[in-house]
Scaffold this motif. Structure first.
Motif, PDB file in Angstrom:
ATOM      1  N   ALA A  54      30.934  12.785  40.858  1.00  0.00           N
ATOM      2  CA  ALA A  54      31.275  13.837  39.912  1.00  0.00           C
ATOM      3  C   ALA A  54      32.355  13.387  38.996  1.00  0.00           C
ATOM      4  N   SER A  55      33.176  12.328  39.397  1.00  0.00           N
ATOM      5  CA  SER A  55      34.343  11.973  38.347  1.00  0.00           C
ATOM      6  C   SER A  55      33.594  10.965  37.313  1.00  0.00           C
ATOM      7  N   TRP A  56      32.335  10.360  37.580  1.00  0.00           N
ATOM      8  CA  TRP A  56      31.484   9.497  36.620  1.00  0.00           C
ATOM      9  C   TRP A  56      30.807  10.552  35.560  1.00  0.00           C
ATOM     10  N   VAL A  57      30.316  11.673  36.217  1.00  0.00           N
ATOM     11  CA  VAL A  57      29.474  12.581  35.389  1.00  0.00           C
ATOM     12  C   VAL A  57      30.679  13.185  34.248  1.00  0.00           C
ATOM     13  N   ALA A  58      31.791  13.469  34.703  1.00  0.00           N
ATOM     14  CA  ALA A  58      32.926  14.089  33.696  1.00  0.00           C
ATOM     15  C   ALA A  58      33.220  12.992  32.810  1.00  0.00           C
ATOM     16  N   HIS A  59      33.485  11.822  33.207  1.00  0.00           N
ATOM     17  CA  HIS A  59      33.823  11.048  32.423  1.00  0.00           C
ATOM     18  C   HIS A  59      32.831  10.725  31.309  1.00  0.00           C
ATOM     19  N   LEU A  60      31.784  10.668  31.553  1.00  0.00           N
ATOM     20  CA  LEU A  60      30.536  10.132  30.890  1.00  0.00           C
ATOM     21  C   LEU A  60      30.296  11.704  29.834  1.00  0.00           C
ATOM     22  N   ARG A  61      30.551  12.920  30.328  1.00  0.00           N
ATOM     23  CA  ARG A  61      30.853  13.948  29.425  1.00  0.00           C
ATOM     24  C   ARG A  61      31.572  13.794  28.210  1.00  0.00           C
ATOM     25  N   VAL A 113      15.512   9.067  26.628  1.00  0.00           N
ATOM     26  CA  VAL A 113      16.781   9.880  26.861  1.00  0.00           C
ATOM     27  C   VAL A 113      18.009   8.857  26.685  1.00  0.00           C
ATOM     28  N   PHE A 114      17.735   7.725  27.358  1.00  0.00           N
ATOM     29  CA  PHE A 114      18.720   6.641  27.330  1.00  0.00           C
ATOM     30  C   PHE A 114      18.704   6.205  26.066  1.00  0.00           C
ATOM     31  N   SER A 115      17.851   5.897  25.323  1.00  0.00           N
ATOM     32  CA  SER A 115      17.841   5.352  23.976  1.00  0.00           C
ATOM     33  C   SER A 115      18.789   6.433  23.138  1.00  0.00           C
ATOM     34  N   ALA A 116      18.615   7.412  23.328  1.00  0.00           N
ATOM     35  CA  ALA A 116      19.374   8.414  22.437  1.00  0.00           C
ATOM     36  C   ALA A 116      20.771   8.711  22.912  1.00  0.00           C
ATOM     37  N   LEU A 117      20.962   8.493  24.103  1.00  0.00           N
ATOM     38  CA  LEU A 117      22.371   8.430  24.848  1.00  0.00           C
ATOM     39  C   LEU A 117      22.976   7.177  24.417  1.00  0.00           C
ATOM     40  N   HIS A 118      22.293   6.237  24.291  1.00  0.00           N
ATOM     41  CA  HIS A 118      23.078   4.884  23.837  1.00  0.00           C
ATOM     42  C   HIS A 118      23.912   4.962  22.472  1.00  0.00           C
ATOM     43  N   GLU A 125      31.518   1.718  27.347  1.00  0.00           N
ATOM     44  CA  GLU A 125      31.265   2.852  27.978  1.00  0.00           C
ATOM     45  C   GLU A 125      29.663   2.612  28.721  1.00  0.00           C
ATOM     46  N   ALA A 126      28.744   2.291  27.757  1.00  0.00           N
ATOM     47  CA  ALA A 126      27.354   2.044  28.278  1.00  0.00           C
ATOM     48  C   ALA A 126      27.027   1.019  29.098  1.00  0.00           C
ATOM     49  N   LYS A 127      27.957  -0.186  29.174  1.00  0.00           N
ATOM     50  CA  LYS A 127      28.093  -1.368  30.132  1.00  0.00           C
ATOM     51  C   LYS A 127      28.730  -0.572  31.115  1.00  0.00           C
ATOM     52  N   LYS A 128      29.635  -0.085  31.237  1.00  0.00           N
ATOM     53  CA  LYS A 128      30.378   0.661  32.487  1.00  0.00           C
ATOM     54  C   LYS A 128      29.325   1.735  33.287  1.00  0.00           C
ATOM     55  N   LEU A 129      28.700   2.431  32.564  1.00  0.00           N
ATOM     56  CA  LEU A 129      27.548   3.417  32.888  1.00  0.00           C
ATOM     57  C   LEU A 129      26.580   2.424  33.957  1.00  0.00           C
ATOM     58  N   GLU A 130      25.837   1.494  33.218  1.00  0.00           N
ATOM     59  CA  GLU A 130      25.027   0.582  33.692  1.00  0.00           C
ATOM     60  C   GLU A 130      25.525   0.160  35.111  1.00  0.00           C
ATOM     61  N   GLN A 131      26.686  -0.307  35.426  1.00  0.00           N
ATOM     62  CA  GLN A 131      27.422  -0.651  36.594  1.00  0.00           C
ATOM     63  C   GLN A 131      27.153   0.254  37.672  1.00  0.00           C
ATOM     64  N   LEU A 137      17.391   1.157  38.167  1.00  0.00           N
ATOM     65  CA  LEU A 137      17.415   1.817  36.954  1.00  0.00           C
ATOM     66  C   LEU A 137      18.035   1.180  35.774  1.00  0.00           C
ATOM     67  N   GLN A 138      18.819   0.179  36.237  1.00  0.00           N
ATOM     68  CA  GLN A 138      19.708  -0.732  35.440  1.00  0.00           C
ATOM     69  C   GLN A 138      18.644  -1.199  34.129  1.00  0.00           C
ATOM     70  N   GLY A 139      17.685  -1.773  34.693  1.00  0.00           N
ATOM     71  CA  GLY A 139      16.453  -2.274  33.435  1.00  0.00           C
ATOM     72  C   GLY A 139      16.362  -1.485  32.311  1.00  0.00           C
ATOM     73  N   THR A 140      15.810  -0.202  32.939  1.00  0.00           N
ATOM     74  CA  THR A 140      15.308   0.648  31.864  1.00  0.00           C
ATOM     75  C   THR A 140      16.457   1.157  30.947  1.00  0.00           C
ATOM     76  N   TRP A 141      17.942   1.348  31.640  1.00  0.00           N
ATOM     77  CA  TRP A 141      19.065   1.592  30.698  1.00  0.00           C
ATOM     78  C   TRP A 141      19.195   0.339  29.780  1.00  0.00           C
ATOM     79  N   ALA A 142      19.251  -0.768  30.156  1.00  0.00           N
ATOM     80  CA  ALA A 142      19.370  -1.978  29.346  1.00  0.00           C
ATOM     81  C   ALA A 142      18.250  -2.206  28.446  1.00  0.00           C
ATOM     82  N   ALA A 143      17.061  -1.841  28.585  1.00  0.00           N
ATOM     83  CA  ALA A 143      15.903  -1.864  27.759  1.00  0.00           C
ATOM     84  C   ALA A 143      15.940  -0.885  26.486  1.00  0.00           C
TER      85      ALA A 143
END
Length: 152
Positions: A54-61, A113-118, A125-131, A137-143
């Motif tokens: 929940a804290s990561w969802v809030a941080h990302l928002r 969706v990930f492309s638009a989110l990036h 922040e994108a790198k933090k989320l990847e971790q 799922l990291q490969g799809t995020w990075a691609a």
């Protein structure tokens, strides 16, 4: 000699994309035209909110422009539940069920969706989320971040 005026944008990327809800959804639509962009974003965000704390969802928002934050809320069907360690198949199936899509198309939806989110997130922040994402799922995020061709 003419001098061209360079316009400034308020987007995170400086490219003028993703500065508001409409451009965010347009970016998704351009990647996955066979799906409704708002439903695709909701399906991915809902499933991510199940997987992330929940804290990561809030941080990302908080990293998103205000009119996109509502799209990244904990899905009404899953409020109050603790994050779940979903495996790849379960994660894909939940996104597919949310969209009434075939599970084999989910990677394409995630990429769009990930492309638009990036475009909304600073690189740090994108790198933090990847971790925070599971390895599968990291490969799809990075691609999506690297603008690798979308999967078919």
């Amino acid at each position: 000699m003419s001098i061209q005026k360079q316009e400034r944008t308020t987007s995170w990327t400086g490219l003028g994309v993703g500065t508001d809800r409409k451009s965010f959804l347009d970016a998704i639509s351009s990647q996955i035209p066979d799906y409704e962009a708002d439903r695709a974003a909701e399906a991915v965000f809902c499933t991510l909110s199940e997987r992330l704390s929940a804290s990561w969802v809030a941080h990302l928002r908080e990293q998103l422009p205000p009119d996109i934050r509502d799209a990244f809320r904990v899905c009404h069907r899953h409020r109050g539940e603790a994050p779940v360690k979903l495996d790849r198949d379960d994660f894909y199936l939940r996104v597919a069920n949310h969209l009434n899509a075939e599970p084999e198309n989910v990677r394409l939806v995630l990429h769009g969706v990930f492309s638009a989110l990036h475009a909304q997130l600073p690189d740090a922040e994108a790198k933090k989320l990847e971790q925070q994402l599971p390895a599968w799922l990291q490969g799809t995020w990075a691609a999506a971040r690297l603008h690798v061709d979308r999967p078919y």
